[in-house]
Write an enzyme that holds these catalytic residues in place. Sequence first.
Site, PDB file in Angstrom:
ATOM      1  N   ILE A  33      23.191 -15.272  32.433  1.00  0.00           N
ATOM      2  CA  ILE A  33      23.891 -14.678  31.291  1.00  0.00           C
ATOM      3  C   ILE A  33      25.151 -13.912  31.736  1.00  0.00           C
ATOM      4  CG2 ILE A  33      22.783 -12.389  31.181  1.00  0.00           C
ATOM      5  CD1 ILE A  33      22.237 -13.008  28.189  1.00  0.00           C
ATOM      6  N   ASN A  90      16.834 -12.587  45.484  1.00  0.00           N
ATOM      7  CA  ASN A  90      16.725 -11.151  45.728  1.00  0.00           C
ATOM      8  C   ASN A  90      15.264 -10.740  45.598  1.00  0.00           C
ATOM      9  OD1 ASN A  90      19.557 -10.843  45.949  1.00  0.00           O
ATOM     10  ND2 ASN A  90      19.742 -10.815  43.717  1.00  0.00           N
ATOM     11  N   GLU A  98      16.545  -7.460  39.944  1.00  0.00           N
ATOM     12  CA  GLU A  98      16.489  -6.812  38.622  1.00  0.00           C
ATOM     13  C   GLU A  98      15.323  -7.334  37.799  1.00  0.00           C
ATOM     14  OE1 GLU A  98      20.263  -7.507  36.764  1.00  0.00           O
ATOM     15  OE2 GLU A  98      21.337  -6.494  38.379  1.00  0.00           O
ATOM     16  N   VAL A  99      15.059  -8.621  37.923  1.00  0.00           N
ATOM     17  CA  VAL A  99      14.016  -9.230  37.095  1.00  0.00           C
ATOM     18  C   VAL A  99      12.833  -9.622  37.995  1.00  0.00           C
ATOM     19  CG1 VAL A  99      13.465 -11.077  35.476  1.00  0.00           C
ATOM     20  CG2 VAL A  99      15.779 -10.112  35.515  1.00  0.00           C
ATOM     21  N   HIS A 103      12.969 -15.865  41.297  1.00  0.00           N
ATOM     22  CA  HIS A 103      14.042 -16.765  40.865  1.00  0.00           C
ATOM     23  C   HIS A 103      15.027 -16.999  41.989  1.00  0.00           C
ATOM     24  CE1 HIS A 103      15.192 -12.611  39.849  1.00  0.00           C
ATOM     25  NE2 HIS A 103      16.436 -12.979  40.131  1.00  0.00           N
ATOM     26  N   HIS A 105      19.063 -17.983  42.600  1.00  0.00           N
ATOM     27  CA  HIS A 105      20.401 -18.129  42.034  1.00  0.00           C
ATOM     28  C   HIS A 105      21.062 -19.333  42.704  1.00  0.00           C
ATOM     29  CE1 HIS A 105      20.746 -13.854  40.418  1.00  0.00           C
ATOM     30  NE2 HIS A 105      19.753 -13.711  41.290  1.00  0.00           N
TER      31      HIS A 105
HETATM   32  P1  AMP Z   1      18.284 -10.443  40.208  1.00  0.00           P
HETATM   33  O1  AMP Z   1      19.182  -9.265  40.406  1.00  0.00           O
HETATM   34  O2  AMP Z   1      18.243 -11.346  41.404  1.00  0.00           O
HETATM   35  O3  AMP Z   1      16.923 -10.055  39.706  1.00  0.00           O
HETATM   36  O4  AMP Z   1      18.985 -11.332  39.092  1.00  0.00           O
HETATM   37  C1  AMP Z   1      18.659 -11.294  37.748  1.00  0.00           C
HETATM   38  C2  AMP Z   1      19.693 -12.132  37.044  1.00  0.00           C
HETATM   39  O5  AMP Z   1      19.216 -12.424  35.746  1.00  0.00           O
HETATM   40  C3  AMP Z   1      21.066 -11.470  36.880  1.00  0.00           C
HETATM   41  O6  AMP Z   1      22.056 -12.269  37.524  1.00  0.00           O
HETATM   42  C4  AMP Z   1      21.258 -11.416  35.369  1.00  0.00           C
HETATM   43  O7  AMP Z   1      22.593 -11.662  34.978  1.00  0.00           O
HETATM   44  C5  AMP Z   1      20.325 -12.506  34.896  1.00  0.00           C
HETATM   45  N1  AMP Z   1      19.812 -12.358  33.540  1.00  0.00           N
HETATM   46  C6  AMP Z   1      19.276 -11.243  32.964  1.00  0.00           C
HETATM   47  N2  AMP Z   1      18.883 -11.504  31.706  1.00  0.00           N
HETATM   48  C7  AMP Z   1      19.163 -12.813  31.485  1.00  0.00           C
HETATM   49  C8  AMP Z   1      18.989 -13.686  30.373  1.00  0.00           C
HETATM   50  N3  AMP Z   1      18.443 -13.262  29.218  1.00  0.00           N
HETATM   51  N4  AMP Z   1      19.409 -14.978  30.479  1.00  0.00           N
HETATM   52  C9  AMP Z   1      19.964 -15.402  31.628  1.00  0.00           C
HETATM   53  N5  AMP Z   1      20.138 -14.636  32.715  1.00  0.00           N
HETATM   54  C10 AMP Z   1      19.754 -13.355  32.647  1.00  0.00           C
END
Ligand code: AMP
Length: 117
Positions: A33, A90, A98-99, A103, A105
């Site tokens: 996003i 990450n 963050e999530v 995942h 990238h």
């Molecule tokens: P990380 O910091 O590796 O956990 O990356 C989390 C990624 O998820 C970030 O690059 C965000 O931009 C992405 N992200 C968060 N919410 C969404 C969403 N609803 N759809 C797509 N990407 C997202």
Amino acid sequence: MYNENNIFAKILRSEIPCDKVYEDEEVLFFKDINPIAKVHVLGIPKAKCQNLQEFILNSDKETFSNFFKKISKVVDMLGLSNNGYRLITNSGDNGGQEVPHFHVHIIGGEPLGSKLG
Ligand code: AMP
């Protein structure tokens, strides 16, 4: 413990939308996003795991190899094979995750330079 309320879990349950690139029974790839390059796609296994280590420890050989095969397929679909790309995963606070759903990238579509940040 896996947090069922993380954003990617909600995407997997179709509670919030995503810009889907590829999906099968075990994996989902969708556009980030907040892209940091011309191409920025996230790949996730559907299995509930927080990070790469959990994915390695908790998945069978087939699930594990399918995920990486599908990364290769999506890299091809995105047209990144010839000019290259970067994969990042990450993990945890120091890793800047963050999530909390594992995942990868997939980043490319332009020169990324040699720095990771
Ligand atoms: P990380 O910091 O590796 O956990 O990356 C989390 C990624 O998820 C970030 O690059 C965000 O931009 C992405 N992200 C968060 N919410 C969404 C969403 N609803 N759809 C797509 N990407 C997202």
